[in-house]
Every structure is written in structure tokens, then in C-alpha cells.
Design a protein around this motif. Structure first.
Motif, PDB file in Angstrom:
ATOM      1  N   ILE A 100       0.826  -1.201   0.000  1.00 42.19           N
ATOM      2  CA  ILE A 100       0.000   0.000   0.000  1.00 42.19           C
ATOM      3  C   ILE A 100       0.861   1.253   0.000  1.00 42.19           C
ATOM      4  CG2 ILE A 100      -1.725   1.314   1.283  1.00 42.19           C
ATOM      5  CD1 ILE A 100      -2.736  -1.266   0.035  1.00 42.19           C
ATOM      6  N   GLN A 101       0.632   2.123  -0.997  1.00 42.35           N
ATOM      7  CA  GLN A 101       1.282   3.428  -1.077  1.00 42.35           C
ATOM      8  C   GLN A 101       0.188   4.463  -1.322  1.00 42.35           C
ATOM      9  OE1 GLN A 101       4.220   2.560  -4.226  1.00 42.35           O
ATOM     10  NE2 GLN A 101       5.809   2.706  -2.659  1.00 42.35           N
ATOM     11  N   PRO A 102      -0.293   5.119  -0.269  1.00 43.40           N
ATOM     12  CA  PRO A 102      -1.504   5.943  -0.362  1.00 43.40           C
ATOM     13  C   PRO A 102      -1.327   7.192  -1.214  1.00 43.40           C
ATOM     14  CG  PRO A 102      -0.428   6.265   1.753  1.00 43.40           C
ATOM     15  CD  PRO A 102       0.293   5.132   1.082  1.00 43.40           C
ATOM     16  N   VAL A 103      -2.339   7.458  -2.052  1.00 40.89           N
ATOM     17  CA  VAL A 103      -2.347   8.664  -2.880  1.00 40.89           C
ATOM     18  C   VAL A 103      -3.602   9.512  -2.654  1.00 40.89           C
ATOM     19  CG1 VAL A 103      -0.876   7.679  -4.657  1.00 40.89           C
ATOM     20  CG2 VAL A 103      -3.352   7.388  -4.828  1.00 40.89           C
ATOM     21  N   ALA A 104      -4.641   8.938  -2.039  1.00 41.96           N
ATOM     22  CA  ALA A 104      -5.866   9.690  -1.755  1.00 41.96           C
ATOM     23  C   ALA A 104      -6.578   9.041  -0.578  1.00 41.96           C
ATOM     24  CB  ALA A 104      -6.793   9.716  -2.978  1.00 41.96           C
ATOM     25  N   LEU A 105      -7.392   9.828   0.128  1.00 47.59           N
ATOM     26  CA  LEU A 105      -8.164   9.269   1.231  1.00 47.59           C
ATOM     27  C   LEU A 105      -9.496   9.998   1.357  1.00 47.59           C
ATOM     28  CD1 LEU A 105      -6.883  10.397   4.759  1.00 47.59           C
ATOM     29  CD2 LEU A 105      -6.435  11.658   2.673  1.00 47.59           C
ATOM     30  N   SER A 106     -10.443   9.328   2.021  1.00 42.41           N
ATOM     31  CA  SER A 106     -11.781   9.880   2.218  1.00 42.41           C
ATOM     32  C   SER A 106     -12.377   9.300   3.490  1.00 42.41           C
ATOM     33  CB  SER A 106     -12.691   9.541   1.034  1.00 42.41           C
ATOM     34  OG  SER A 106     -14.037   9.860   1.311  1.00 42.41           O
ATOM     35  N   PRO A 107     -13.071  10.121   4.288  1.00 40.63           N
ATOM     36  CA  PRO A 107     -13.819   9.563   5.414  1.00 40.63           C
ATOM     37  C   PRO A 107     -15.089   8.898   4.921  1.00 40.63           C
ATOM     38  CG  PRO A 107     -14.174  11.920   5.309  1.00 40.63           C
ATOM     39  CD  PRO A 107     -13.176  11.589   4.242  1.00 40.63           C
ATOM     40  N   CYS A 108     -15.572   7.951   5.691  1.00 46.97           N
ATOM     41  CA  CYS A 108     -16.854   7.296   5.420  1.00 46.97           C
ATOM     42  C   CYS A 108     -17.479   6.994   6.768  1.00 46.97           C
ATOM     43  CB  CYS A 108     -16.640   6.017   4.607  1.00 46.97           C
ATOM     44  SG  CYS A 108     -18.175   5.133   4.246  1.00 46.97           S
ATOM     45  N   ARG A 109     -18.340   7.908   7.228  1.00 45.48           N
ATOM     46  CA  ARG A 109     -18.854   7.849   8.595  1.00 45.48           C
ATOM     47  C   ARG A 109     -17.674   7.849   9.564  1.00 45.48           C
ATOM     48  NH1 ARG A 109     -24.106   6.690   9.451  1.00 45.48           N
ATOM     49  NH2 ARG A 109     -23.678   5.431  11.286  1.00 45.48           N
ATOM     50  N   ASP A 110     -17.491   6.810  10.349  1.00 45.14           N
ATOM     51  CA  ASP A 110     -16.368   6.773  11.278  1.00 45.14           C
ATOM     52  C   ASP A 110     -15.243   5.876  10.772  1.00 45.14           C
ATOM     53  OD1 ASP A 110     -17.738   4.443  11.500  1.00 45.14           O
ATOM     54  OD2 ASP A 110     -17.900   4.452  13.677  1.00 45.14           O
ATOM     55  N   GLU A 111     -15.161   5.735   9.451  1.00 50.11           N
ATOM     56  CA  GLU A 111     -14.097   4.950   8.844  1.00 50.11           C
ATOM     57  C   GLU A 111     -13.223   5.838   7.965  1.00 50.11           C
ATOM     58  OE1 GLU A 111     -15.561   1.517   6.863  1.00 50.11           O
ATOM     59  OE2 GLU A 111     -16.639   0.767   8.599  1.00 50.11           O
ATOM     60  N   LEU A 112     -12.008   5.367   7.697  1.00 50.65           N
ATOM     61  CA  LEU A 112     -11.127   6.038   6.755  1.00 50.65           C
ATOM     62  C   LEU A 112     -10.876   5.117   5.576  1.00 50.65           C
ATOM     63  CD1 LEU A 112      -8.285   7.939   8.650  1.00 50.65           C
ATOM     64  CD2 LEU A 112     -10.105   8.889   7.240  1.00 50.65           C
ATOM     65  N   VAL A 113     -10.932   5.673   4.387  1.00 51.42           N
ATOM     66  CA  VAL A 113     -10.756   4.910   3.156  1.00 51.42           C
ATOM     67  C   VAL A 113      -9.533   5.476   2.431  1.00 51.42           C
ATOM     68  CG1 VAL A 113     -11.831   4.177   1.011  1.00 51.42           C
ATOM     69  CG2 VAL A 113     -13.245   4.593   3.041  1.00 51.42           C
ATOM     70  N   VAL A 114      -8.625   4.600   2.014  1.00 53.50           N
ATOM     71  CA  VAL A 114      -7.379   5.016   1.392  1.00 53.50           C
ATOM     72  C   VAL A 114      -7.252   4.371   0.022  1.00 53.50           C
ATOM     73  CG1 VAL A 114      -4.863   5.011   1.570  1.00 53.50           C
ATOM     74  CG2 VAL A 114      -6.265   5.287   3.635  1.00 53.50           C
ATOM     75  N   LEU A 115      -6.916   5.177  -0.988  1.00 54.40           N
ATOM     76  CA  LEU A 115      -6.634   4.687  -2.329  1.00 54.40           C
ATOM     77  C   LEU A 115      -5.123   4.597  -2.499  1.00 54.40           C
ATOM     78  CD1 LEU A 115      -7.421   3.998  -5.294  1.00 54.40           C
ATOM     79  CD2 LEU A 115      -7.364   6.466  -5.750  1.00 54.40           C
ATOM     80  N   SER A 116      -4.646   3.406  -2.900  1.00 53.55           N
ATOM     81  CA  SER A 116      -3.218   3.185  -3.092  1.00 53.55           C
ATOM     82  C   SER A 116      -2.824   3.459  -4.537  1.00 53.55           C
ATOM     83  CB  SER A 116      -2.857   1.748  -2.713  1.00 53.55           C
ATOM     84  OG  SER A 116      -1.501   1.477  -2.989  1.00 53.55           O
TER      85      SER A 116
END
Length: 511
Positions: free
Chosen positions: A245-261
């Protein structure tokens, strides 16, 4: 015996009546009138003109002095304070007030960031008077414009322009009001490298916390809302170690974090005190672009977001409700390339997902797709895609363009409800406006700015656009921020040379 008591009572009554008549006689002469005790105002450094609101820094002593009208009698002072836990129906909810001083002048240091109610009571033995004021204790980063940027070597930078009360103060701010060394000054023990994205948590226990990703360090930094101090470094390699995983973007989703690699894998889980520990749905989503879709935002500033991810000719939405991990658009965009997408709609009860796609064989052929859904559909994702519900809940219009499409995958798309439901997007050094529902060929170029536009955001009231630009030929810091009025795209303020190449910017507020 009874007669004696009766005579005694009658005698006392007569004497009392005589005393009253003496007090209320018509004689004239000098009479001392005791003035009514009152508190006119509280003054001091950081107190506003009305004397009802004050600002002070964390652990720095305040100096408040009351202007009191009273007689020559001795006046007793009592200063009490209480920390405001929350506001309900416009009233502060707090623990009990506690005594901090009995002197005429309050000298006090507040040991907590947030809002305090200060109550002053004065008494002179005959009467009492009360005075209430709010004191906001600031750490310096509670509200303002936050800019994430990076230089040519990949070194990250945080720039911040602080305001006292609201975003409109940015319209009169100056370049000197920007602090462009926030990260290096506050977090010298953490090197910020390849910081490609940041996000503001809008829900749950970690609401208002700022999260910044580092591709090089393969981690997420959680920043304290009021100080932007690093609270912890969340190691993303613990999620799916074999996927690099090498993160380039992220977004919250309620009380979760979502990361795009960078490799297209999307990972994420509920945020806990132990970080992100689950990859239950991570490997199920892949994409090249991730968009934070705000699906709910009410008057109490309760916001709900979800990530929408594009992968060539498919859109995937994540939901953790109803036991569903994610839903996708199926074959709706077969043979097309998804260019860009966003949530549109005037109210929380009428939102839709708008998608612009382009033919892989003919770049001049473009489609505008609307998945029309109510808020219930966006919540549970049951009918956001037409093929999921069995009903035609979507429209798909094609257009033949005579000129190249200006919208790109890198464009930031912003939906504005203030003026004719406009969609603003950037391309190169230009800002375009597209009226929602109109032909995509009717997009108009509304203004051009110095340098390349790298990111955009809207003010909380949607009255203004915050535009981040980059000029590689500039000396010193090459990133700037411009503020435009959304009604007519008139430039109202500019901050030149306050960042490196801007990657993300937004207005943050801890309230």
C-alpha cells in the motif's frame, strides 16, 4: 390574662404605626439615595466591543476588569467559570461553575482549549448584580484556511490562515496572516514526505480531526483539531502487507477512513484507538480516482460522507450498511472512460450522482449520466445504480462535441447551490462553469488565474471559491491562493507565495 395580651398587642400596633408615620412624613431635608448596583461592562485584552465575547490563548493569563456602578459600600466580587461541553437549543451545556477569583480584576489562565462561560457576581450587602460572557480559548488552529502543498523534492508543507469567528474574515486577511511553516514548527519530529492528500473527519468520535497521508512513509497522520499536532502515525502496511500500500488519496466514510493506493487498491476500516486494523473490504475495491461524496449536511453541521471510486469504465461506492461492502455501476459505462463525477442536488432529500464519461474510440462523444436518488438511496445504496433497483432511476444523455472536452480526471468539480445550481471545475489555469442540467457543450470559461490551478474548494456558505495555484517560474514559495466570489467570479482576495505546489485546501472549523 387574655385581656393583658390583647392590650399589649394593641399597644405594639399603635407604636408601629407611629414609627411608620414618622418615616413617611412630609418633612424636607437631605436624603441619601443608594444607587442601584450594576455591572456596566467587562473590559480587557481580547474582549469584543460589546463585552460579551473574548478570545484568549491556551495557558496564557487573561486580564478582565469590570466597570461597576455602586455606592461607597464595600463591593464583593465573585468570578466563576465553567467549561462548555456542547450547545443545545442555543444554550451552553456545562459542568458546574467553579470559583476562580474574588478580586476586582480577574487574572486567570485557562488550561483547556474550547469555550468557557464566565460569570461575575458583585454584591454590596444590599443587592447583587450578575454579568455573563463567553471566553473562547484558542490554540491557534481552530478555524481558518488550511493548505497542503509539496515542493519539487516531495517535501510536504502545511500553510494556515487563522480566523477568529468565521470564513468571511479571509476576505480581509493579508499574506502576512498565513503561517506557512505549520508542520515543521509544530511537528518537527515527523518528516512529511509525498503528502498527496488530506481530509477532515466529519463524523463520530474523531470529528474535526485532520488526516494527512504520506505515500513515502506509507502511513496516515492524525492531527489534533485545535493545534494540528500529530497525535499518532497510523501504519498502513499493517492492513494488507502483501499489497504494498502506497496511499495517494483518502476519504472519510462515517467513522471509517478509506485510502486509495497507487496500485489501485482501496483499503480502509473503522478508525479505532489502535488505528486502522481491518481490511475486511479493502481488496474488493480498485480504482484510479476517489471522490469524497457528501451525502448529508444539515443545519447542525452533521455531515455524512462516502467514497466513490472510479476504475476506467466502472464506478464503485462503498457502504457499510445493510451488510453490503460495496455496489458498482456494472456495465453502464462499457466502452467508455469515466472522466469525472460528483454528487449534485439542492437538498438532502434530493441528491444524485452525476457522471461524465467519454468514448474510448471517439473522444468527441461524451455522455452525462445522472443516477437520480433520494437520501434513502444514498444512505443504503440500494437504488443509486439503476440496475440495482430494477427501475429506471437514471438518465444517460450523449453529446457530440465540436471542441475537446475541457473537463479532465484531475479537475476538481464543485457543486454550488447558491447561483443557478452551477458546477465549477478547473482545467489548466482556467475555471469553468456548467449549469446543472444544461448541455455539456454550453460550459463557459469564467476566469483565468496566474499559474496552474491545482486544487479548489468552496467556503462553508458557498459564496466563495478558494483556488490553489502553482507557478513553477516563481521565486521562493511557488504556490498561491485566490478567493473568488461564486456569483460573478470576481477576485476578492489573493495570497501569493504562501505554499509550495498546493495539493488540497479547505476551510476547517472545530465548532
Amino acid at each position: 390574662m387574655k385581656k393583658i395580651y390583647i392590650r399589649l398587642l394593641l399597644w405594639l400596633f399603635v407604636v408601629s404605626a407611629g414609627m411608620v408615620s414618622c418615616i413617611h412624613d412630609d418633612t424636607t431635608g437631605f436624603v441619601n439615595e443608594i444607587p442601584e448596583l450594576s455591572i456596566v461592562k467587562v473590559k480587557g485584552e481580547g474582549v469584543n466591543e460589546e463585552g460579551k465575547k473574548a478570545y484568549a490563548e491556551f495557558m496564557m493569563p487573561v486580564h478582565f476588569e469590570a466597570e461597576v456602578n455602586h455606592s461607597e459600600n464595600e463591593v464583593v466580587y465573585e468570578w466563576k467559570v465553567g467549561y462548555v461541553n456542547e450547545w443545545k437549543d442555543g444554550k451552553p451545556v456545562m459542568d458546574s461553575l467553579y470559583l476562580v477569583s474574588e478580586k476586582p480584576v480577574l487574572e486567570h489562565s485557562f488550561n483547556r482549549v474550547g469555550e468557557f462561560l464566565v460569570r461575575l457576581r458583585v454584591s454590596d450587602g444590599f443587592s447583587s448584580a450578575f454579568y455573563y460572557m463567553m471566553v473562547e480559548i484558542k490554540a491557534g488552529m481552530e478555524r481558518g484556511l488550511l493548505v497542503l502543498s509539496s515542493d519539487d523534492a516531495g517535501k510536504g508543507r502545511l500553510s494556515f490562515c487563522s480566523v477568529l469567528e468565521d470564513a468571511n474574515e479571509l476576505l480581509k486577511a493579508k499574506k502576512e496572516d498565513f503561517d506557512w511553516e505549520v508542520w515543521s514548527r509544530i511537528n518537527p519530529d515527523y518528516e512529511l514526505v509525498d503528502a498527496l492528500d488530506m481530509s477532515l473527519m466529519d463524523f463520530g468520535k474523531y470529528k474535526n480531526s485532520v488526516f494527512v497521508i504520506s505515500k513515502f512513509n506509507r502511513c496516515v497522520y492524525e492531527l489534533e483539531p485545535n493545534t494540528l499536532l500529530v497525535l499518532r502515525k497510523i501504519d498502513l502496511t499493517l492492513l494488507v502487507s502483501e499489497l504494498n500500500i502506497q496511499p495517494v488519496a483518502l476519504s472519510p466514510c462515517r467513522d471509517e477512513l478509506v485510502v486509495l493506493s497507487e496500485n489501485g487498491i482501496v483499503v480502509g476500516s473503522q478508525l479505532t484507538s489502535n488505528g486502522l486494523m481491518s481490511d475486511a473490504w479493502g481488496a474488493k475495491m480498485k480504482g484510479t480516482k476517489m471522490y469524497q461524496a457528501v451525502i448529508w449536511n444539515d443545519n447542525d453541521k452533521v455531515t455524512q460522507s462516502m467514497p466513490v471510486v472510479a476504475e476506467d469504465e466502472k464506478l464503485v461506492c462503498y457502504t457499510n450498511l445493510l451488510g453490503k461492502a460495496s455496489l458498482d455501476s456494472g456495465t453502464d459505462f462499457e466502452g467508455r472512460r469515466i472522466v469525472n463525477f460528483l454528487i449534485v442536488g439542492n437538498t438532502n432529500l434530493k441528491k444524485s450522482l452525476l457522471v461524465v464519461s467519454q468514448s474510448k474510440n471517439d473522444p468527441g462523444k461524451v455522455w452525462v449520466t445522472n443516477y437520480v436518488s433520494g437520501i434513502e438511496a444514498l444512505w443504503n445504496m440500494e437504488v443509486i445504480f439503476g440496475h440495482e433497483s430494477g427501475e429506471e432511476k437514471w438518465s444517460d444523455k450523449s453529446y457530440e462535441l465540436s471542441a475537446p472536452l475541457t473537463l479532465t480526471e484531475e479537475s476538481d468539480m464543485l457543486y454550488n447551490t447558491k447561483y443557478s445550481n452551477s458546477i465549477f471545475y478547473n482545467s489548466g489555469n482556467s475555471i469553468y462553469r456548467w449549469r446543472h442540467g444544461s448541455d455539456i457543450s454550453e460550459v463557459e470559461l469564467v476566469t483565468s488565474v496566474p499559474g496552474e490551478i491545482t486544487c479548489m474548494a468552496q467556503s462553508p456558505d458557498e459564496e466563495y471559491l478558494y483556488v490553489g495555484t502553482y507557478d513553477p517560474a516563481a521565486t521562493g514559495l511557488k504556490g498561491s491562493v485566490y478567493i473568488y466570489k461564486t456569483e460573478n467570479l470576481q477576485l476578492v482576495n489573493s495570497f501569493v507565495g504562501v505554499a509550495d505546489k498546493p495539493l488540497k485546501l479547505f476551510y476547517k472549523d472545530t465548532k
